[in-house]
Design an enzyme around this catalytic site. Structure first.
Site, PDB file in Angstrom:
ATOM      1  N   ASP A 162      75.032  11.358  96.117  1.00  0.00           N
ATOM      2  CA  ASP A 162      76.108  10.356  96.132  1.00  0.00           C
ATOM      3  C   ASP A 162      76.951  10.538  97.395  1.00  0.00           C
ATOM      4  O   ASP A 162      77.556  11.593  97.607  1.00  0.00           O
ATOM      5  CB  ASP A 162      76.971  10.527  94.884  1.00  0.00           C
ATOM      6  N   HIS A 215      76.278   5.003  97.427  1.00  0.00           N
ATOM      7  CA  HIS A 215      77.383   5.002  96.472  1.00  0.00           C
ATOM      8  C   HIS A 215      77.634   3.557  96.064  1.00  0.00           C
ATOM      9  O   HIS A 215      77.926   2.713  96.914  1.00  0.00           O
ATOM     10  CB  HIS A 215      78.627   5.612  97.116  1.00  0.00           C
ATOM     11  N   SER A 245      82.130   3.509  90.985  1.00  0.00           N
ATOM     12  CA  SER A 245      82.931   4.610  91.511  1.00  0.00           C
ATOM     13  C   SER A 245      84.020   5.008  90.519  1.00  0.00           C
ATOM     14  O   SER A 245      83.702   5.352  89.374  1.00  0.00           O
ATOM     15  CB  SER A 245      83.499   4.233  92.885  1.00  0.00           C
TER      16      SER A 245
END
Length: 434
Positions: free
Chosen positions: A310, A377, A214
Site C-alpha cells: 500500500d 492506494h 483509505s
C-alpha cells in the site's frame, strides 16, 4: 498526427481510448471548464479513428459524470458537523430502473488529525469544512453510471460522503473550545448522513453496500455492523473497504509511530465509545483503530481491496519523514522502481507483516479479499483499476468482477497476489516530486 480540442476530463478520455498515445497535451481554463488540446498519434487503429474521435464524445461523460453536492443542513441541530461547525455533505447520483432500491454509500478518505494543532490545520480546508469542498465530484469506476464501466452497480443509488471530521467518522466530543471552534463529531455525522439517506429512499433498500477508500475504508471497517443496524432488517447489507486495512508495524527507525499516532487520534476525538466494543473490551482504544484487531469480529459480510504494498502505508507508516531524516527513502516512495535492493527487501517484510495482520480474516464466503502485489492506494474509484482492458487482475479477475461476484453470491473471492514485481497488470503509483 491529429489535433483535437476537448472539454472533458483528460483521465476519462485516456481511460476510454487506451490504445492512443498523446505526443502533446496543453491545458487551459475557460469559464471554470478545463480544456485540453491533444496532439494524438494512433498506434494501432489508423488516422481515421483519430479524426473520428475529434467529434463530440458524449459517451465519455457517461464514464466520469460530475455530480453536485448536497449539504445535510438538518444535521447541524444534532451537532453532527464538520471540524469548523459547518454541515456535512455528500454527492448523490440516483439509481434508475432495477437499481432504484439498491444503494452504495461510500465514505471519502483523507488521513486523520491527531491533536488540536493538526486539526486546526484542516479546519479551514475541504477536510474540515463543507464550505471549502468542491461543488462537484466525478463518479467513475465503482461509482460509474455506465453499464460498460460498472456492470454490476451502474444503476444503483451511488453516494459519496465527504470527509470533514478527521477521525474516520468515529469522534464525538460534546464540548467545543471557543478558542479553536473545533468540533469533534465524526460519529454523529455518520449517523446523520445515514438517517438523511433513509428519509430519501434508503428505507426501502433491497441491497446496500457501505464502502470507503483509505481513511474512508477504515470507516467502512469500523462502522460496518453499525451501518447494518441502521438499515431495515430485510436489506441485504455488505461492506467494502478499499485501502483501509492499515497495519500496526514499526517504522524503518524502529519506532511505533503509527500506534502512537492512532492513540492520539482516538484520544483527541473521543472515539473510544464508538469503536467496536468487541475490541475495546480487550485492548486499549487506540489499538482498536487497527483493522487487524477488529476484522475478525465483524458480523456483516465485508470485502477487502488492498495493495500488499500500500503506497500510503509505505510512505507514512513504514517510512514516514520523521523516521527518514536524510531522505534516503524519498525517491523510493515516489516510484517503487527507484527503490534499492535493500529497500525492496524492507518492503517485502512489510508485505509479510501486512498478510499476517490480514490473516485474522477467515476464508469464508462472507469475507472476501482482493490483495494485489501492486504499489497502489485506493483502486475502486478510478476506471483504470476498477475495470478496464488493462486493469489489475488476480486469478484472471478484475476488482469489479471480484466484488460483483462476491456481492451477488455468484462465487466467493479470496485471492492474495504473488510478490512484487510478479504481476504485470499492476498500475503502480508514481508520485509527483512535490
Amino acid at each position: 498526427m491529429v489535433d483535437c480540442l476537448f472539454s472533458v476530463h483528460l483521465k476519462h478520455f485516456i481511460s476510454y481510448f487506451p490504445e492512443l498515445s498523446f505526443t502533446h497535451i496543453t491545458f487551459f481554463q475557460v469559464q471554470h471548464h478545463h480544456i485540453f488540446h491533444l496532439r494524438m498519434e494512433t498506434t494501432r487503429m489508423g488516422q481515421w479513428l483519430g479524426l473520428l474521435i475529434c467529434l463530440p464524445l458524449l459517451l465519455l461523460k457517461a464514464e466520469g459524470v460530475a455530480v453536485g453536492i448536497t449539504y445535510v443542513e438538518s444535521a447541524v441541530a444534532k451537532g453532527a458537523v464538520c471540524l469548523d461547525g459547518s454541515p456535512p455533505a455528500y454527492h448523490f447520483d440516483k439509481g434508475v430502473g432495477a437499481g432504484i432500491n439498491n444503494w452504495i454509500v461510500h465514505f471519502e478518505g483523507g488521513g486523520w488529525c491527531n491533536n488540536v494543532t493538526s486539526c486546526l490545520s484542516r479546519r479551514d480546508t475541504r477536510l474540515g469544512s463543507s464550505k471549502k469542498m468542491d461543488k462537484q465530484l466525478s463518479f467513475s469506476g465503482f461509482f460509474s453510471g455506465g453499464k460498460k464501466f460498472n456492470p454490476d452497480f451502474y444503476n444503483w443509488n451511488r453516494i459519496k460522503v465527504r470527509y470533514c471530521d478527521g477521525s474516520s467518522f468515529t469522534g464525538d466530543v460534546e464540548a467545543v473550545d471557543p478558542a479553536t471552534n473545533l468540533h469533534f463529531r465524526g460519529a454523529r455525522i455518520f449517523v446523520a448522513v445515514i438517517e438523511d439517506l433513509l428519509a430519501k429512499g434508503m428505507k426501502n433498500a433491497q441491497n446496500a453496500i457501505l464502502s470507503g477508500c483509505s481513511a474512508g475504508g477504515l470507516t467502512a471497517i469500523l462502522n460496518c455492523d453499525r451501518f447494518k443496524a441502521l438499515l431495515p432488517a430485510s436489506t441485504k447489507v455488505k461492506c467494502l473497504s478499499d485501502a483501509g486495512y492499515f497495519i500496526n508495524v514499526k517504522d524503518v527507525s524502529g519506532a511505533q509511530h503509527i500506534e502512537e499516532f492512532y492513540g492520539q487520534v482516538v484520544q483527541t476525538h473521543g472515539s473510544a465509545k464508538n469503536l467496536p466494543p468487541s475490541c475495546t473490551s480487550r485492548l486499549r482504544p487506540g489499538l482498536c483503530f487497527f483493522p487487524q484487531n477488529v476484522a475478525s469480529q465483524i458480523r456483516t459480510p465485508i470485502f477487502f481491496v488492498n495493495a500488499a504494498y500500500d503506497s500510503w502505508q509505505i510512505k507514512n507508516i513504514l517510512a514516514p519523514g520523521v523516521a527518514d531524516p536524510h531522505g534516503q527513502w524519498r525517491e523510493c516512495k515516489l516510484d517503487i522502481k527507484n527503490c534499492s535492493p535493500n529497500q525492496l527487501s524492507v518492503m517485502q517484510g512489510f508485505r509479510t507483516d501486512f498478510l499476517k495482520a490480514l490473516s485474522v480474516v477467515e476464508n469464508t464466503p462472507s469475507k472476501g479479499m482482493f490483495i494485489d502485489g501492486c504499489y497502489a492506494h485506493c483502486q475502486t474509484g478510478t476506471q483504470e483499476t476498477w475495470m478496464r482492458s488493462d486493469s489489475p487482475v488476480l486469478a484472471n479477475t478484475t476488482i469489479a468482477k471480484a466484488v460483483g461476484d462476491w456481492f451477488y453470491d455468484r462465487r466467493p473471492f479470496h485471492q492474495i497476489d504473488c510478490t512484487y514485481p510478479c504481476n504485470p497488470t499492476c498500475h503502480n503509483r508514481i508520485f509527483d516530486q512535490n
